[in-house]
Design a protein around this motif. Structure first.
Motif, PDB file in Angstrom:
ATOM      1  N   GLY A  56       6.593  14.521   5.136  1.00 21.22           N
ATOM      2  CA  GLY A  56       6.883  15.416   4.126  1.00 21.22           C
ATOM      3  C   GLY A  56       6.455  15.069   2.897  1.00 21.22           C
ATOM      4  N   THR A  57       7.070  14.730   1.796  1.00 19.65           N
ATOM      5  CA  THR A  57       6.835  14.344   0.563  1.00 19.65           C
ATOM      6  C   THR A  57       6.583  12.648   0.409  1.00 19.65           C
ATOM      7  N   ALA A  58       7.139  11.988   1.501  1.00 23.73           N
ATOM      8  CA  ALA A  58       7.177  10.668   1.657  1.00 23.73           C
ATOM      9  C   ALA A  58       5.935  10.418   2.381  1.00 23.73           C
ATOM     10  N   VAL A  59       4.659   9.780   1.411  1.00 18.40           N
ATOM     11  CA  VAL A  59       3.467   9.818   2.277  1.00 18.40           C
ATOM     12  C   VAL A  59       2.886   8.655   2.819  1.00 18.40           C
ATOM     13  N   GLY A  60       3.814   7.529   3.093  1.00 17.59           N
ATOM     14  CA  GLY A  60       3.257   6.686   4.058  1.00 17.59           C
ATOM     15  C   GLY A  60       3.288   5.243   3.161  1.00 17.59           C
ATOM     16  N   LEU A  61       4.020   4.225   3.482  1.00 20.21           N
ATOM     17  CA  LEU A  61       3.773   2.911   2.990  1.00 20.21           C
ATOM     18  C   LEU A  61       3.504   1.749   4.057  1.00 20.21           C
ATOM     19  N   ILE A  62       2.740   0.939   3.722  1.00 23.18           N
ATOM     20  CA  ILE A  62       2.229  -0.124   4.395  1.00 23.18           C
ATOM     21  C   ILE A  62       2.378  -1.597   3.614  1.00 23.18           C
ATOM     22  N   SER A  63       3.293  -2.316   4.409  1.00 27.79           N
ATOM     23  CA  SER A  63       3.211  -3.805   3.900  1.00 27.79           C
ATOM     24  C   SER A  63       2.474  -4.699   4.716  1.00 27.79           C
ATOM     25  N   ILE A  64       1.864  -5.471   4.212  1.00 22.48           N
ATOM     26  CA  ILE A  64       1.034  -6.700   4.810  1.00 22.48           C
ATOM     27  C   ILE A  64       1.163  -8.022   4.088  1.00 22.48           C
ATOM     28  N   TRP A  65       1.395  -9.004   5.063  1.00 16.01           N
ATOM     29  CA  TRP A  65       1.599 -10.520   4.555  1.00 16.01           C
ATOM     30  C   TRP A  65       1.137 -11.430   5.469  1.00 16.01           C
ATOM     31  N   ASP A  66       0.690 -12.688   4.749  1.00 16.89           N
ATOM     32  CA  ASP A  66       0.229 -13.881   5.482  1.00 16.89           C
ATOM     33  C   ASP A  66       1.394 -14.520   5.915  1.00 16.89           C
ATOM     34  N   PRO A  67       1.575 -14.743   7.299  1.00 15.45           N
ATOM     35  CA  PRO A  67       2.719 -15.495   7.758  1.00 15.45           C
ATOM     36  C   PRO A  67       2.775 -17.008   7.329  1.00 15.45           C
ATOM     37  N   LYS A  68       1.328 -17.408   7.001  1.00 19.38           N
ATOM     38  CA  LYS A  68       1.414 -18.796   6.522  1.00 19.38           C
ATOM     39  C   LYS A  68       1.997 -19.181   5.216  1.00 19.38           C
ATOM     40  N   ILE A  69       2.081 -17.875   4.672  1.00 16.70           N
ATOM     41  CA  ILE A  69       2.445 -18.001   3.294  1.00 16.70           C
ATOM     42  C   ILE A  69       3.958 -17.298   3.276  1.00 16.70           C
ATOM     43  N   PHE A  70       4.336 -16.285   3.850  1.00 13.81           N
ATOM     44  CA  PHE A  70       5.491 -15.581   3.861  1.00 13.81           C
ATOM     45  C   PHE A  70       6.180 -15.654   5.322  1.00 13.81           C
ATOM     46  N   GLN A  71       7.047 -16.204   5.311  1.00 13.78           N
ATOM     47  CA  GLN A  71       8.025 -15.980   6.714  1.00 13.78           C
ATOM     48  C   GLN A  71       8.902 -14.975   6.686  1.00 13.78           C
ATOM     49  N   LEU A  72       8.675 -13.852   7.617  1.00 14.05           N
ATOM     50  CA  LEU A  72       9.502 -12.681   7.653  1.00 14.05           C
ATOM     51  C   LEU A  72      10.866 -13.228   8.330  1.00 14.05           C
ATOM     52  N   GLN A  73      12.012 -12.681   7.735  1.00 18.74           N
ATOM     53  CA  GLN A  73      13.196 -12.823   8.458  1.00 18.74           C
ATOM     54  C   GLN A  73      13.865 -11.609   8.812  1.00 18.74           C
ATOM     55  N   ARG A  74      13.490 -10.486   7.958  1.00 25.72           N
ATOM     56  CA  ARG A  74      14.160  -9.065   8.275  1.00 25.72           C
ATOM     57  C   ARG A  74      13.240  -8.327   7.593  1.00 25.72           C
ATOM     58  N   CYS A  75      13.140  -6.952   8.258  1.00 25.14           N
ATOM     59  CA  CYS A  75      12.370  -5.818   7.517  1.00 25.14           C
ATOM     60  C   CYS A  75      13.423  -4.652   7.621  1.00 25.14           C
ATOM     61  N   GLU A  76      13.297  -3.832   6.364  1.00 23.82           N
ATOM     62  CA  GLU A  76      13.912  -2.534   6.291  1.00 23.82           C
ATOM     63  C   GLU A  76      13.142  -1.434   5.988  1.00 23.82           C
ATOM     64  N   ILE A  77      12.967  -0.601   6.709  1.00 29.86           N
ATOM     65  CA  ILE A  77      12.053   0.491   6.580  1.00 29.86           C
ATOM     66  C   ILE A  77      12.801   1.747   6.266  1.00 29.86           C
TER      67      ILE A  77
ATOM     68  N   ILE B  53       1.046  -1.140   0.043  1.00 31.57           N
ATOM     69  CA  ILE B  53      -0.085  -0.060  -0.060  1.00 31.57           C
ATOM     70  C   ILE B  53       0.851   1.333   0.015  1.00 31.57           C
ATOM     71  N   GLN B  54       0.718   2.222  -0.895  1.00 26.45           N
ATOM     72  CA  GLN B  54       1.300   3.447  -0.834  1.00 26.45           C
ATOM     73  C   GLN B  54       0.305   4.668  -0.650  1.00 26.45           C
ATOM     74  N   GLU B  55       0.816   5.873  -0.177  1.00 24.50           N
ATOM     75  CA  GLU B  55       0.221   7.081   0.327  1.00 24.50           C
ATOM     76  C   GLU B  55      -0.796   6.606   1.275  1.00 24.50           C
ATOM     77  N   SER B  56      -0.675   6.211   2.313  1.00 23.89           N
ATOM     78  CA  SER B  56      -1.502   6.079   3.560  1.00 23.89           C
ATOM     79  C   SER B  56      -1.868   7.378   4.175  1.00 23.89           C
ATOM     80  N   LYS B  57      -0.788   8.216   4.104  1.00 24.10           N
ATOM     81  CA  LYS B  57      -0.962   9.583   4.262  1.00 24.10           C
ATOM     82  C   LYS B  57      -1.266   9.529   6.088  1.00 24.10           C
TER      83      LYS B  57
END
Length: 215
Positions: A66-87, A36-40
């Motif tokens: 500022g001009t970076a108006v917000g990002l949201i990433s969402i995932w199903d942990p049964k499908i995708f196993q997160l190991q590291r997140c860089e924001i 998701i982009q532009e969450s504001k």
């Protein structure tokens, strides 16, 4: 294996009805990973998070600033196993494993700048990030750029910007997943009507080897 990636520039999530609409779209499409982009949103309350992702999903977000108006990433942990997140301000990178394939990937949620000089610097940043991970890659989001004049109408053309974007895709060996249905992803109605294909998925070839039916 069904694996649905969904990207959406929502242009603001401040209203409860907008949150509900996005949540319903995620559910209806049975999405596995959502960009998701532009969450504001400068911050997200737990109530907003729960309304958007429900109990099944996990979430990471970059706040609006500022001009970076917000990002949201969402995932199903049964499908995708997160190991590291860089924001970062304009990109959120999830590094992890698609479980059923035992495939490590890096998935990028992208919102490129509108300014051409800043956008050119952003392509360099993304290229460096891709190279540093050395993994099959998915980039999804609003790239605020087109590859050719066929991807827009009613808008001023910037040949150099098109060349820069095309070279970024080519230099990183990425595949531009074709659109199905509509030709454009952004439309301006009225007297000065115009349209562009700003939103897209860019994939490493290995992704399509493992997921040939990816939509």
């Amino acid at each position: 294996m069904n694996c649905v990636f969904l990207t959406w520039n929502v242009r603001g999530l401040g209203r409860p009805e907008k949150l509900r609409a996005v949540a319903k779209t995620i559910s209806r499409n049975k999405a596995s990973i959502v960009f998701i982009q532009e969450s504001k949103l400068q911050s997200m309350k737990s109530q907003q998070m729960n309304r958007l992702k429900g109990a099944r999903f996990e979430m990471a977000y970059s706040p609006s600033s500022g001009t970076a108006v917000g990002l949201i990433s969402i995932w199903d942990p049964k499908i995708f196993q997160l190991q590291r997140c860089e924001i970062m301000e304009r990109v959120v990178v999830l590094v992890g494993k698609i479980r059923k394939l035992n495939l490590r990937v890096a998935v990028f949620n992208v919102y490129a700048p509108n300014n051409q000089r800043e956008r050119k610097e952003f392509w360099v940043l993304l290229s460096n990030l891709i190279a540093s991970h050395q993994l099959p890659t998915v980039l999804a989001g609003d790239f605020n750029s087109v590859k050719s004049s066929e991807e827009r109408f009613g808008m001023a053309e910037d040949t150099r910007a098109m060349q820069d974007f095309s070279m970024f895709i080519q230099d990183n060996g990425l595949i531009d997943l074709p659109l199905q249905g509509y030709q454009y992803t952004w439309v301006r109605k009225g007297i000065n009507s115009g349209a562009s294909r700003l939103d897209r998925f860019l994939l490493s070839p290995e992704i399509l080897v493992w997921l040939p039916n990816l939509v």
